[in-house]
Design an enzyme around this catalytic site. Structure first.
Site, PDB file in Angstrom:
ATOM      1  N   ASP A  74      13.338  -5.482  -8.284  1.00  0.00           N
ATOM      2  CA  ASP A  74      11.889  -5.233  -8.217  1.00  0.00           C
ATOM      3  C   ASP A  74      11.688  -3.741  -7.931  1.00  0.00           C
ATOM      4  O   ASP A  74      12.151  -3.248  -6.900  1.00  0.00           O
ATOM      5  CB  ASP A  74      11.291  -6.104  -7.099  1.00  0.00           C
ATOM      6  CG  ASP A  74       9.783  -5.952  -6.954  1.00  0.00           C
ATOM      7  OD1 ASP A  74       9.183  -5.129  -7.677  1.00  0.00           O
ATOM      8  OD2 ASP A  74       9.215  -6.661  -6.104  1.00  0.00           O
ATOM      9  N   LEU A 122      12.264  10.582 -12.789  1.00  0.00           N
ATOM     10  CA  LEU A 122      12.462  10.271 -14.209  1.00  0.00           C
ATOM     11  C   LEU A 122      13.073   8.890 -14.398  1.00  0.00           C
ATOM     12  O   LEU A 122      13.789   8.664 -15.387  1.00  0.00           O
ATOM     13  CB  LEU A 122      13.379  11.344 -14.837  1.00  0.00           C
ATOM     14  CG  LEU A 122      12.851  12.788 -14.783  1.00  0.00           C
ATOM     15  CD1 LEU A 122      13.955  13.773 -15.146  1.00  0.00           C
ATOM     16  CD2 LEU A 122      11.675  12.940 -15.738  1.00  0.00           C
ATOM     17  N   GLY A 131      17.017   9.996 -13.260  1.00  0.00           N
ATOM     18  CA  GLY A 131      17.145  10.743 -12.011  1.00  0.00           C
ATOM     19  C   GLY A 131      15.868  11.450 -11.607  1.00  0.00           C
ATOM     20  O   GLY A 131      14.766  10.929 -11.804  1.00  0.00           O
ATOM     21  N   ASP A 135       7.579   4.989  -3.580  1.00  0.00           N
ATOM     22  CA  ASP A 135       7.176   5.301  -2.199  1.00  0.00           C
ATOM     23  C   ASP A 135       8.388   5.662  -1.347  1.00  0.00           C
ATOM     24  O   ASP A 135       8.326   6.562  -0.499  1.00  0.00           O
ATOM     25  CB  ASP A 135       6.442   4.094  -1.594  1.00  0.00           C
ATOM     26  CG  ASP A 135       5.176   3.767  -2.346  1.00  0.00           C
ATOM     27  OD1 ASP A 135       4.515   4.695  -2.838  1.00  0.00           O
ATOM     28  OD2 ASP A 135       4.850   2.566  -2.466  1.00  0.00           O
ATOM     29  N   GLY A 181       0.865  -1.193   0.000  1.00  0.00           N
ATOM     30  CA  GLY A 181       0.000   0.000   0.000  1.00  0.00           C
ATOM     31  C   GLY A 181       0.891   1.229   0.000  1.00  0.00           C
ATOM     32  O   GLY A 181       1.842   1.306   0.781  1.00  0.00           O
ATOM     33  N   GLU A 185      -4.492   6.827  -2.914  1.00  0.00           N
ATOM     34  CA  GLU A 185      -5.157   5.520  -2.824  1.00  0.00           C
ATOM     35  C   GLU A 185      -6.264   5.526  -1.770  1.00  0.00           C
ATOM     36  O   GLU A 185      -6.819   4.470  -1.465  1.00  0.00           O
ATOM     37  CB  GLU A 185      -4.146   4.411  -2.526  1.00  0.00           C
ATOM     38  CG  GLU A 185      -3.359   3.978  -3.758  1.00  0.00           C
ATOM     39  CD  GLU A 185      -2.489   2.756  -3.521  1.00  0.00           C
ATOM     40  OE1 GLU A 185      -2.223   2.043  -4.489  1.00  0.00           O
ATOM     41  OE2 GLU A 185      -2.051   2.525  -2.373  1.00  0.00           O
ATOM     42  N   ASN A 244       3.673   1.887   2.777  1.00  0.00           N
ATOM     43  CA  ASN A 244       5.074   1.826   2.333  1.00  0.00           C
ATOM     44  C   ASN A 244       5.796   3.121   2.681  1.00  0.00           C
ATOM     45  O   ASN A 244       6.951   3.117   3.135  1.00  0.00           O
ATOM     46  CB  ASN A 244       5.152   1.611   0.815  1.00  0.00           C
ATOM     47  CG  ASN A 244       4.554   0.282   0.370  1.00  0.00           C
ATOM     48  OD1 ASN A 244       4.299  -0.601   1.184  1.00  0.00           O
ATOM     49  ND2 ASN A 244       4.301   0.145  -0.927  1.00  0.00           N
TER      50      ASN A 244
HETATM   51  O1  RIB Z   1       3.585   1.711  -4.746  1.00  0.00           O
HETATM   52  C1  RIB Z   1       3.544   0.320  -4.582  1.00  0.00           C
HETATM   53  C2  RIB Z   1       2.256  -0.094  -3.934  1.00  0.00           C
HETATM   54  O2  RIB Z   1       1.187   0.186  -4.804  1.00  0.00           O
HETATM   55  C3  RIB Z   1       2.146  -1.570  -3.642  1.00  0.00           C
HETATM   56  O3  RIB Z   1       2.685  -1.906  -2.376  1.00  0.00           O
HETATM   57  C4  RIB Z   1       0.664  -1.848  -3.784  1.00  0.00           C
HETATM   58  O4  RIB Z   1       0.039  -2.202  -2.590  1.00  0.00           O
HETATM   59  C5  RIB Z   1       0.069  -0.597  -4.411  1.00  0.00           C
HETATM   60  O5  RIB Z   1      -0.624   0.152  -3.498  1.00  0.00           O
END
Ligand code: RIB
Length: 287
Positions: free
Chosen positions: A227, A201, A205, A233, A41, A138, A45
């Site tokens: 990954d 970007l 950067g 975040d 989330g 979100e 995060n």
């Molecule tokens: O930014 C990554 C996040 O986006 C993930 O952890 C997922 O839960 C979504 O909210």
């Protein structure tokens, strides 16, 4: 240095992650993936990243009541984020994100928002006059506006995922954070206020603007990409933390870029978020 106090208003999800050779196109089935489950989330995060990087963090969010709640909050709890502002929703499930990651570390994410979508302005009780408030999109925009109206410290919004928002939000925020896709979605609207805009970007950067004028720029750091989930975040949290600590803008941008570079070197969103010591050591190695 005293730890800045940061309140994050945002989402908590449980991330269900399939890592495969390639991402599917519409209508395609990709097999042979490996599966993992992590807390995630964007809000959670960012809260955890700010905590690991050196802030005292409070989180305001809404979850369901079942076992997914405990799984989604596990790392926030373990690392000492204040969870007293997280309410349980008897009607809805904890948010879930279905994430596919390919061998280049790129991802596709579908979020079933669940209880995140029921967070209400009444839940947004910001206490103790924090040094910064950090929001994303979100959760309902009304909650972001409620946070904005508390007028406590630096008010930062990560405009992700991109969605229409009132002009007042774009013009009032002290800091807006966008990637290239989000910048294209909002156009010039993000540069109308007097605050700062951070534009990431990817491999090129990041740039920081104030009132539409570039004030700082940083190159990306070269790291092995496992990954990219959670890297944006991490950038948001690190930039807000550094600015709340009183860092000069260029230094804050470089710190955020380094923190997000470290986040892409490990799988998962929250498991990949770096600690302050790691970022400081990484930056020292670059000098
Ligand atoms: O930014 C990554 C996040 O986006 C993930 O952890 C997922 O839960 C979504 O909210």
């Amino acid at each position: 240095m005293t730890r800045p106090r940061i309140t994050v208003v945002g989402s908590t999800n449980l991330d269900l992650v399939a890592t495969a050779e390639k991402l599917p196109v519409a209508g395609e089935t990709v097999t042979g993936a490996t599966f993992a489950q992590h807390p995630g989330g964007k809000g959670a995060n960012q809260a955890l990243a700010a905590c690991r990087l050196g802030a005292d963090v409070s989180m305001i969010a809404r979850t369901g009541e079942g076992p997914n709640r405990d799984a989604a909050l596990a790392l926030l709890k373990a690392d000492g984020v204040d969870l007293s502002g997280i309410v349980s929703d008897p009607e809805e499930q904890t948010g879930v994100a279905l994430i596919a990651v390919d061998k280049a570390g790129e991802n596709q994410i579908v979020v079933a928002s669940g209880a995140n979508g029921n967070l209400s302005p009444d839940n947004v009780k910001i206490e103790g006059a924090p040094d910064a408030i950090l929001c994303q999109l979100e959760v309902p925009t009304a909650c972001v506006l409620a946070a904005m109206r508390t007028k406590s410290g630096l008010f930062a919004v990560n405009l992700a995922p991109a969605a229409p928002v009132p002009v007042e939000l774009l013009e009032t925020a002290d800091l807006l954070i966008v990637n290239e896709g989000e910048a294209a979605f909002y156009g010039d609207g993000i540069h109308r206020g007097e605050g700062m805009v951070a534009l990431t970007l990817g491999g090129q950067g990041a740039v920081l603007y104030r009132a539409g004028k570039e004030i700082a720029r940083t190159q990306a750091f070269t790291v092995p990409v496992i990954d990219t989930t959670g890297a944006g975040d991490t950038f948001c949290a690190a930039l807000v933390l550094a600015l709340a600590e009183g860092c000069e803008e260029g230094e804050a941008l470089r710190f955020a870029s380094a923190a997000s570079a470290l986040a892409v070197t490990k799988p998962g969103a929250q498991p990949s978020l770096p600690w302050r010591e790691e970022v400081d050591a990484f930056l020292e190695d670059q000098d």
